[in-house]
Design a protein around this motif. Sequence first.
Motif, PDB file in Angstrom:
ATOM      1  N   GLU A  92       0.849  -1.195   0.000  1.00 52.93           N
ATOM      2  CA  GLU A  92       0.000   0.000   0.000  1.00 52.93           C
ATOM      3  C   GLU A  92       0.885   1.246   0.000  1.00 52.93           C
ATOM      4  OE1 GLU A  92      -2.966   2.003   3.217  1.00 52.93           O
ATOM      5  OE2 GLU A  92      -3.124  -0.169   2.961  1.00 52.93           O
ATOM      6  N   ALA A  93       0.495   2.250  -0.783  1.00 58.13           N
ATOM      7  CA  ALA A  93       1.296   3.479  -0.846  1.00 58.13           C
ATOM      8  C   ALA A  93       0.995   4.349   0.366  1.00 58.13           C
ATOM      9  CB  ALA A  93       1.008   4.238  -2.137  1.00 58.13           C
ATOM     10  N   ALA A  94       1.530   3.943   1.523  1.00 58.46           N
ATOM     11  CA  ALA A  94       1.264   4.659   2.769  1.00 58.46           C
ATOM     12  C   ALA A  94       2.391   4.349   3.737  1.00 58.46           C
ATOM     13  CB  ALA A  94      -0.064   4.195   3.365  1.00 58.46           C
ATOM     14  N   GLU A  95       2.388   5.004   4.893  1.00 58.43           N
ATOM     15  CA  GLU A  95       3.299   4.629   5.954  1.00 58.43           C
ATOM     16  C   GLU A  95       2.718   3.420   6.675  1.00 58.43           C
ATOM     17  OE1 GLU A  95       5.911   6.038   5.176  1.00 58.43           O
ATOM     18  OE2 GLU A  95       6.347   7.653   6.598  1.00 58.43           O
ATOM     19  N   ALA A  96       3.563   2.662   7.356  1.00 59.60           N
ATOM     20  CA  ALA A  96       3.099   1.494   8.106  1.00 59.60           C
ATOM     21  C   ALA A  96       2.101   1.932   9.179  1.00 59.60           C
ATOM     22  CB  ALA A  96       4.286   0.784   8.748  1.00 59.60           C
ATOM     23  N   SER A  97       1.022   1.162   9.344  1.00 63.68           N
ATOM     24  CA  SER A  97       0.001   1.515  10.322  1.00 63.68           C
ATOM     25  C   SER A  97      -0.707   0.251  10.780  1.00 63.68           C
ATOM     26  CB  SER A  97      -1.025   2.467   9.688  1.00 63.68           C
ATOM     27  OG  SER A  97      -1.752   1.762   8.690  1.00 63.68           O
ATOM     28  N   ALA A  98      -1.567   0.412  11.796  1.00 62.38           N
ATOM     29  CA  ALA A  98      -2.347  -0.729  12.273  1.00 62.38           C
ATOM     30  C   ALA A  98      -3.286  -1.211  11.170  1.00 62.38           C
ATOM     31  CB  ALA A  98      -3.142  -0.332  13.510  1.00 62.38           C
ATOM     32  N   ALA A  99      -3.735  -0.289  10.312  1.00 61.47           N
ATOM     33  CA  ALA A  99      -4.680  -0.663   9.254  1.00 61.47           C
ATOM     34  C   ALA A  99      -4.018  -1.517   8.185  1.00 61.47           C
ATOM     35  CB  ALA A  99      -5.286   0.591   8.630  1.00 61.47           C
ATOM     36  N   ASN A 100      -2.768  -1.187   7.818  1.00 54.55           N
ATOM     37  CA  ASN A 100      -2.139  -1.959   6.731  1.00 54.55           C
ATOM     38  C   ASN A 100      -1.138  -2.994   7.234  1.00 54.55           C
ATOM     39  OD1 ASN A 100       0.368  -0.613   7.177  1.00 54.55           O
ATOM     40  ND2 ASN A 100      -0.276   1.089   5.859  1.00 54.55           N
ATOM     41  N   LEU A 101      -0.959  -3.090   8.547  1.00 58.53           N
ATOM     42  CA  LEU A 101      -0.074  -4.087   9.158  1.00 58.53           C
ATOM     43  C   LEU A 101       1.346  -4.047   8.571  1.00 58.53           C
ATOM     44  CD1 LEU A 101      -2.562  -7.118   9.338  1.00 58.53           C
ATOM     45  CD2 LEU A 101      -1.859  -5.586  11.211  1.00 58.53           C
ATOM     46  N   GLY A 102       1.765  -2.880   8.165  1.00 63.87           N
ATOM     47  CA  GLY A 102       3.140  -2.758   7.667  1.00 63.87           C
ATOM     48  C   GLY A 102       3.326  -3.268   6.251  1.00 63.87           C
ATOM     49  N   ALA A 103       2.213  -3.583   5.571  1.00 63.81           N
ATOM     50  CA  ALA A 103       2.318  -4.126   4.205  1.00 63.81           C
ATOM     51  C   ALA A 103       2.376  -2.977   3.202  1.00 63.81           C
ATOM     52  CB  ALA A 103       1.146  -5.051   3.918  1.00 63.81           C
ATOM     53  N   ILE A 104       3.511  -2.281   3.168  1.00 61.61           N
ATOM     54  CA  ILE A 104       3.610  -1.080   2.333  1.00 61.61           C
ATOM     55  C   ILE A 104       4.580  -1.259   1.169  1.00 61.61           C
ATOM     56  CG2 ILE A 104       2.990   0.413   4.264  1.00 61.61           C
ATOM     57  CD1 ILE A 104       5.963   1.186   4.445  1.00 61.61           C
ATOM     58  N   ALA A 105       5.337  -2.338   1.156  1.00 58.59           N
ATOM     59  CA  ALA A 105       6.278  -2.581   0.061  1.00 58.59           C
ATOM     60  C   ALA A 105       5.770  -3.722  -0.804  1.00 58.59           C
ATOM     61  CB  ALA A 105       7.654  -2.932   0.612  1.00 58.59           C
ATOM     62  N   ASN A 106       6.184  -3.723  -2.058  1.00 58.41           N
ATOM     63  CA  ASN A 106       5.864  -4.861  -2.923  1.00 58.41           C
ATOM     64  C   ASN A 106       6.712  -6.060  -2.521  1.00 58.41           C
ATOM     65  OD1 ASN A 106       4.105  -3.288  -4.374  1.00 58.41           O
ATOM     66  ND2 ASN A 106       5.571  -2.841  -6.018  1.00 58.41           N
ATOM     67  N   THR A 107       6.059  -7.213  -2.438  1.00 58.48           N
ATOM     68  CA  THR A 107       6.782  -8.456  -2.184  1.00 58.48           C
ATOM     69  C   THR A 107       6.316  -9.447  -3.239  1.00 58.48           C
ATOM     70  OG1 THR A 107       5.092  -9.381  -0.766  1.00 58.48           O
ATOM     71  CG2 THR A 107       6.749  -8.040   0.300  1.00 58.48           C
ATOM     72  N   GLY A 108       6.976 -10.576  -3.363  1.00 58.03           N
ATOM     73  CA  GLY A 108       6.515 -11.532  -4.363  1.00 58.03           C
ATOM     74  C   GLY A 108       7.281 -12.822  -4.327  1.00 58.03           C
ATOM     75  N   PHE A 109       7.030 -13.643  -5.343  1.00 59.66           N
ATOM     76  CA  PHE A 109       7.714 -14.933  -5.405  1.00 59.66           C
ATOM     77  C   PHE A 109       7.754 -15.440  -6.838  1.00 59.66           C
ATOM     78  CE2 PHE A 109       3.715 -17.374  -5.682  1.00 59.66           C
ATOM     79  CZ  PHE A 109       2.813 -16.494  -5.109  1.00 59.66           C
ATOM     80  N   LEU A 110       8.732 -16.294  -7.089  1.00 61.53           N
ATOM     81  CA  LEU A 110       8.924 -16.866  -8.423  1.00 61.53           C
ATOM     82  C   LEU A 110       8.935 -18.389  -8.310  1.00 61.53           C
ATOM     83  CD1 LEU A 110      11.476 -14.265  -8.437  1.00 61.53           C
ATOM     84  CD2 LEU A 110      10.475 -14.555 -10.701  1.00 61.53           C
ATOM     85  N   LEU A 111       8.250 -19.028  -9.249  1.00 62.72           N
ATOM     86  CA  LEU A 111       8.161 -20.483  -9.237  1.00 62.72           C
ATOM     87  C   LEU A 111       9.050 -21.063 -10.320  1.00 62.72           C
ATOM     88  CD1 LEU A 111       4.266 -20.890  -9.077  1.00 62.72           C
ATOM     89  CD2 LEU A 111       5.856 -20.360  -7.226  1.00 62.72           C
ATOM     90  N   GLY A 112       9.842 -22.073  -9.949  1.00 61.00           N
ATOM     91  CA  GLY A 112      10.572 -22.851 -10.943  1.00 61.00           C
ATOM     92  C   GLY A 112       9.951 -24.237 -11.020  1.00 61.00           C
ATOM     93  N   ARG A 113      10.671 -25.147 -11.648  1.00 61.98           N
ATOM     94  CA  ARG A 113      10.162 -26.511 -11.736  1.00 61.98           C
ATOM     95  C   ARG A 113      10.330 -27.226 -10.387  1.00 61.98           C
ATOM     96  NH1 ARG A 113      13.373 -27.967 -15.693  1.00 61.98           N
ATOM     97  NH2 ARG A 113      14.853 -28.817 -14.204  1.00 61.98           N
TER      98      ARG A 113
END
Lengths: 274, 316
Positions: B50-71
């Motif tokens: 989320e494009a915001a500062e960390a807060s109780a509402a967003n639980l600190g989920a403010i950066a992009n995270t992800g994952f990559l799958l191989g075989r």
Amino acid sequence: MHPAFPRRPLLLAGLSLPAIAHAQGIEPAETPRRAARWHDLRQAILGDRPVAPAGAALDLTAPARAQDAALVPIAIALSAEIAPQVTTLTLVVDENPLPLAAVFRAGQPGALRALTARIRVDAYTLLHAVAETADGRLLEAARFVKAAGGCSAPIGGDLEAARQRMGRMRLALPEGPPGPGRAVPVQVAISHPNTSGLQMDPLTRLSIPAEYIREIRVTYAGAEVIGVAPDISIAENPTFGFTLAGEPGGELRVEAADNRDRRFAGTWTLGTTG
Amino acid sequence: MAGRAREGQGASRGVPVGRRASIALGGALLGGAAPVAVEVAPGAFVLPGEAAEASAANLGAIANTGFLLGRDAVAVVDPGGSLAHGQRLRRAVEAATRLPIRHVILTHAHPDHVLGGAAFADLGAEVVAHARLPAALAQRREFDRRVLAREVGEAAAGSDALAPTRLVADRLALDLGGRVLDLRAWPTAHTDHDLTVLDSGAGMLWAGDLLFLGRIPALEGSLAGWLRVLAALRDLPAVRAVPGHGPASVPWPEAAADLARYLEALRDGTRAAIAAGIGIAEAPSRVAPEEARRWPLAEAYHARNVTVAYRELEWE
């Protein structure tokens, strides 16, 4: 020991340890512990002499929340009436491991009228400035600054490059040279890593020894303008602002020494172009 | 990239989920709206922050995270800004595949990217980071955890970073099986320990915080260094990038334009202020104010960026 340069680092360090543990970095401003700490620090630095609130005589400015804990700009402005009477200013960062940041001594009256410095702040702290007047009065002012980790923060950039630059000086005269009846602001900067002894080498993980500027003396046309006794609470590349009165065309000379007794000097002739 | 979501289907196949659009998580598990992992390339998923500062509402989920799958295996890129954020990411992985998470890659040590590591602590995955990250993490971890607790409250409990187990001094190839990731450790830029992941097969650059969109960049390392690294990143063989902050994926190198413009304005404005004798206390309000106004959260970061730039440039 010169009375204007009280150096009691061992005493202050011993005094600071339990308080730092209490502080945990982000304690709020108004706690009894903070008042007690300043009481103890004042006792250690200034002894039993009475200290009065400075009121309008001294304005201490610092950011409520610092942009960079390792480089917090502060300013001390003296009122027009008090400025010529002030002989020294003492700057204390209460919660730092070595709280006494610097003592500034006026060589010419009014040199401390508009003083600036850059400090390190290790934990949310009260900052104190105490002015001493020629007739022996002590006047204090305080500010609360939110910042943490400044004393152990890594040096900006490359330590080796900083060492090679060590001793280079910069002079800024934003309003030009002084003139008859016209005192002007001067900023002097000395390139020096000014390591605190609390920083760590990111590769070896060993602590970096403290190497810091401990004495600065500025003269103009041969007469002392200001003397500074800084300590490790001063940020890297020590940078100070003061007020200079005099005729134009004189030679400004800055002499500095660090705790390893390295000596540095810079001179500038202040012509009409500054 | 709207949430074209389907609930966890294909999770039992144990193979990359291929071309399905995206994976949604069970809303019931989260007690709120289901976050959506966006499939930005086949077998590559981003959970946008989320494009915001960390807060109780967003639980600190403010950066992009992800994952990559191989075989054979999964690599997580940045475990998130809190335990809750990391758990959300882990559920997204588990909804996408049964393959094991063998690698947790840290793009840098900032709390919004690493404090979700605790959600992956039990897996024994190798934790891959820039060679200088451990020192940075040691320096800031405890302080960052205290700040997160203040911003997010009780929900921050248990949030922590994972210690790196494999360090990258220059480059490292990570083979997930049919998918080789090219990891690069960069000279000082956003921080002094930035690491990127190039998924060559997909033409996708995972840029971490070397790329900001829609949120003002935060400068901690070196302004000149960031501009140099950004120029090098533009030359990589990628057609899309995953920014550390911003949309799940953006066209590359076109999407570097705003960031480059900001950094150049910061550099030029700071140099001008130093030349004019403007002090470091006054510079933040006087350097590149028009440029700063174009960015969300400028009030929280621009002054600091000017301070960092000033500190770097005054002795150049």
